[in-house]
Design an enzyme around this catalytic site. Structure first.
Site, PDB file in Angstrom:
ATOM      1  N   ASN A 205       0.825  -1.209   0.000  1.00  0.00           N
ATOM      2  CA  ASN A 205       0.000   0.000   0.000  1.00  0.00           C
ATOM      3  C   ASN A 205       0.860   1.260   0.000  1.00  0.00           C
ATOM      4  O   ASN A 205       0.515   2.255  -0.641  1.00  0.00           O
ATOM      5  CB  ASN A 205      -0.959  -0.012   1.196  1.00  0.00           C
ATOM      6  CG  ASN A 205      -2.256  -0.744   0.858  1.00  0.00           C
ATOM      7  OD1 ASN A 205      -2.468  -1.143  -0.284  1.00  0.00           O
ATOM      8  ND2 ASN A 205      -3.106  -0.920   1.843  1.00  0.00           N
ATOM      9  N   GLY A 250      -4.281  13.009  -9.739  1.00  0.00           N
ATOM     10  CA  GLY A 250      -5.586  13.368  -9.193  1.00  0.00           C
ATOM     11  C   GLY A 250      -5.459  14.390  -8.085  1.00  0.00           C
ATOM     12  O   GLY A 250      -4.431  15.065  -7.954  1.00  0.00           O
ATOM     13  N   GLY A 254      -6.416   8.800  -1.141  1.00  0.00           N
ATOM     14  CA  GLY A 254      -7.078   8.689   0.155  1.00  0.00           C
ATOM     15  C   GLY A 254      -7.725   7.339   0.313  1.00  0.00           C
ATOM     16  O   GLY A 254      -7.257   6.349  -0.252  1.00  0.00           O
ATOM     17  N   CYS A 257      -7.463   2.862   3.451  1.00  0.00           N
ATOM     18  CA  CYS A 257      -6.226   2.074   3.613  1.00  0.00           C
ATOM     19  C   CYS A 257      -4.935   2.859   3.382  1.00  0.00           C
ATOM     20  O   CYS A 257      -4.046   2.849   4.234  1.00  0.00           O
ATOM     21  CB  CYS A 257      -6.246   0.878   2.676  1.00  0.00           C
ATOM     22  SG  CYS A 257      -7.518  -0.297   3.116  1.00  0.00           S
TER      23      CYS A 257
HETATM   24  C1  UDX Z   1      -6.248   0.051  -1.551  1.00  0.00           C
HETATM   25  C2  UDX Z   1      -5.315  -0.967  -2.251  1.00  0.00           C
HETATM   26  O1  UDX Z   1      -5.347  -0.758  -3.653  1.00  0.00           O
HETATM   27  C3  UDX Z   1      -5.743  -2.389  -1.907  1.00  0.00           C
HETATM   28  O2  UDX Z   1      -4.859  -3.326  -2.501  1.00  0.00           O
HETATM   29  C4  UDX Z   1      -5.707  -2.506  -0.378  1.00  0.00           C
HETATM   30  O3  UDX Z   1      -5.901  -3.767   0.094  1.00  0.00           O
HETATM   31  C5  UDX Z   1      -6.694  -1.527   0.213  1.00  0.00           C
HETATM   32  O4  UDX Z   1      -6.286  -0.219  -0.163  1.00  0.00           O
HETATM   33  P1  UDX Z   1      -8.648   1.084  -1.979  1.00  0.00           P
HETATM   34  O5  UDX Z   1      -8.544   1.741  -0.640  1.00  0.00           O
HETATM   35  O6  UDX Z   1      -9.936   0.440  -2.353  1.00  0.00           O
HETATM   36  O7  UDX Z   1      -7.538  -0.068  -2.133  1.00  0.00           O
HETATM   37  O8  UDX Z   1      -8.304   2.225  -3.021  1.00  0.00           O
HETATM   38  P2  UDX Z   1      -7.422   2.317  -4.344  1.00  0.00           P
HETATM   39  O9  UDX Z   1      -8.184   1.845  -5.521  1.00  0.00           O
HETATM   40  O10 UDX Z   1      -6.091   1.726  -4.114  1.00  0.00           O
HETATM   41  O11 UDX Z   1      -7.277   3.918  -4.466  1.00  0.00           O
HETATM   42  C6  UDX Z   1      -6.613   4.662  -3.436  1.00  0.00           C
HETATM   43  C7  UDX Z   1      -6.562   6.130  -3.766  1.00  0.00           C
HETATM   44  O12 UDX Z   1      -5.683   6.356  -4.864  1.00  0.00           O
HETATM   45  C8  UDX Z   1      -7.899   6.746  -4.167  1.00  0.00           C
HETATM   46  O13 UDX Z   1      -8.017   8.010  -3.550  1.00  0.00           O
HETATM   47  C9  UDX Z   1      -7.796   6.869  -5.676  1.00  0.00           C
HETATM   48  O14 UDX Z   1      -8.593   7.889  -6.234  1.00  0.00           O
HETATM   49  C10 UDX Z   1      -6.309   7.164  -5.849  1.00  0.00           C
HETATM   50  N1  UDX Z   1      -5.805   6.791  -7.179  1.00  0.00           N
HETATM   51  C11 UDX Z   1      -5.733   5.487  -7.557  1.00  0.00           C
HETATM   52  C12 UDX Z   1      -5.348   7.788  -8.039  1.00  0.00           C
HETATM   53  O15 UDX Z   1      -5.394   8.983  -7.713  1.00  0.00           O
HETATM   54  N2  UDX Z   1      -4.849   7.428  -9.253  1.00  0.00           N
HETATM   55  C13 UDX Z   1      -4.759   6.126  -9.669  1.00  0.00           C
HETATM   56  O16 UDX Z   1      -4.246   5.884 -10.798  1.00  0.00           O
HETATM   57  C14 UDX Z   1      -5.219   5.125  -8.788  1.00  0.00           C
END
Ligand code: UDX
Length: 427
Positions: A205, A250, A254, A257
């Protein structure tokens, strides 16, 4: 082979895991102390919105392989495997709060059958397998770590099509038994020691957070040197060593996790005598990204946001979820309010009566949201935001001004309609 499994905690991880293990053929009992939640799940009302989850829960219950109870003793008695899926919120000092997991372990300890295996799926600091074992107070029960890597919005498909299964156990034999629970999955399997398994979760993460802060920083440079972030990201992602995923700039990262796990890893490293300056910097870049978005709103308006109405599209931390926890969108809306703006927000998954924060009004229509606003700030990448009627948006706004932090609205279409535009990583 089907196993008798108890899953303690029916949050995101627990409910998905329980439903998916039942789908794989195991006999699963999901346990939660929250009686109302259990009753609702039994009535088919899911506490989270997750693709395929209602179907898998119905399938498991229909086949008699999945049941739910709020009686912890009934749930764990006789179980060969007990999965701990309880929350580990962030303590005020940035560390992970082990209160829930310790109390869950204490309450199940006396009721476990001899030779049961307790599997910790909660994200816990390195060394917590020992903490769980102590709280269980049972020498005849093994504790292993089996971190989850589920993304919200894709949790079921992530469970059923994982990129890897990681098991941390003191004995290889136990590790392989736990791994065998996932036998129908074809993912690579890594059996290691508990500390390594726990660190893999935090390192994963935190790496994602680093990658996102990196791309947001590159986007800031792209703006300054007149480069186009979309092409830069394309070029970066084509390098197989870097990979195209997690490269969308972005408003900052956030969710429930990434922020919690990066802070916890900084803390874990500090406690172990290592200053993880690189990761601290990624967190700072992220916080600075929130400030940069507020600055962009000031830029499009051509003056301070104080006393102005600002329209916000998107409150959830990413699209395809209704989760507002640690959402960059909410943080930025709050900062706009702190700067004196009146924020009116629209999000397809957020009801208009949901209390967000003082000064943030939620409406249930994207055009009404823009009515009389000095600017529109897009904060979540809901695909429908790219399909809305820009003439109606322009007419509703006091003047056509937009900050699109997700680069989700067609820039040339906006500019054709005379919008003053700011994106991320684009001049
Ligand atoms: C995350 C991990 O991906 C997952 O493997 C773990 O077990 C739990 O935490 P999640 O919290 O569902 O999953 O969110 P994720 O899809 O990872 O996105 C996290 C943040 O990154 C979001 O705010 C999202 O908008 C941002 N993000 C993600 C970006 O700004 N750009 C991207 O290309 C991908």
């Amino acid at each position: 082979m089907s196993n008798r499994i108890a899953v303690v905690g029916t949050g995101y991880v627990g409910l998905t895991t329980g439903a998916c293990l039942a789908h794989l053929g195991h006999r699963v009992v999901c346990v939660d102390v929250d009686e109302v939640k259990i009753a609702q799940i039994c009535d088919g009302i899911m506490p989270i919105s997750e693709d395929r989850l209602p179907e898998l829960v119905a399938e498991g219950r229909g086949a008699g392989r999945l049941s739910f109870t709020s009686d912890v003793v009934e749930g764990v008695t006789g179980a060969e495997f007990v999965l701990l899926c309880v929350p580990t919120p962030q303590a005020p000092d940035g560390s992970a709060d082990l209160g829930y997991i310790e109390s869950a372990a204490r309450s199940i300890g006396p009721h476990l059958r001899a030779d049961a295996v307790v599997i910790n799926k909660s994200t816990v600091p390195v060394g917590s397998t020992r903490v769980v074992a102590d709280a269980l107070g049972r020498d005849d029960v093994q504790v292993v770590s089996n971190p989850e890597f589920l993304r919200e919005g894709h949790a079921v498909s992530d469970f059923l099509n994982p990129e890897r299964v990681v098991v941390g156990a003191d004995s290889e034999e136990i590790g392989l038994r736990v791994a065998a629970l996932h036998l129908r999955l074809t993912a690579p399997l890594l059996v290691t020691d508990p500390a390594s398994a726990e660190l893999i979760k935090y390192a994963s993460n935190s790496f994602l957070a680093l990658k996102l802060s990196y791309v947001n920083a590159v986007a800031a440079v792209a703006e300054a040197v007149d480069a186009d972030i979309d092409d830069v990201v394309k070029g970066l992602g084509l390098d197989g060593r870097i990979g195209a995923k997690f490269l969308q700039p972005g408003p900052g990262w956030g969710g429930s996790c990434l922020p919690k796990d990066t802070s916890a890893l900084v803390r874990i490293a500090e406690d172990a005598g290592y200053d993880f300056a690189l990761l601290k910097q990624a967190v700072e870049v992220n916080t600075d990204q929130f400030r940069r978005v507020v600055d962009k709103a000031t830029e499009v308006i051509g003056g301070p946001v104080a006393g102005r109405r600002i329209a916000v599209w998107g409150l959830t931390f990413k699209a395809h979820t209704d989760d507002l926890r640690d959402s960059p969108a909410v943080e930025i809306a709050r900062r706009l309010v702190d700067a004196g703006a009146h924020v009116v927000a629209y999000d397809p998954e957020v009801d208009k009566d949901t209390p967000i924060a003082a000064g943030i009004e939620v409406v249930d229509d994207p055009y009404a949201c823009c009515e009389g606003a000095a600017a529109l700030v897009v904060l979540t990448e809901w695909p429908q935001f790219g399909r809305l009627d820009l003439d109606r948006v322009a007419d509703a706004l006091e003047a056509p001004r937009i900050v699109d932090t997700r680069n989700v609205v067609d820039r040339s279409a906006l500019e054709r309609r005379g919008f003053i535009y700011r994106g991320i990583g684009r001049t």
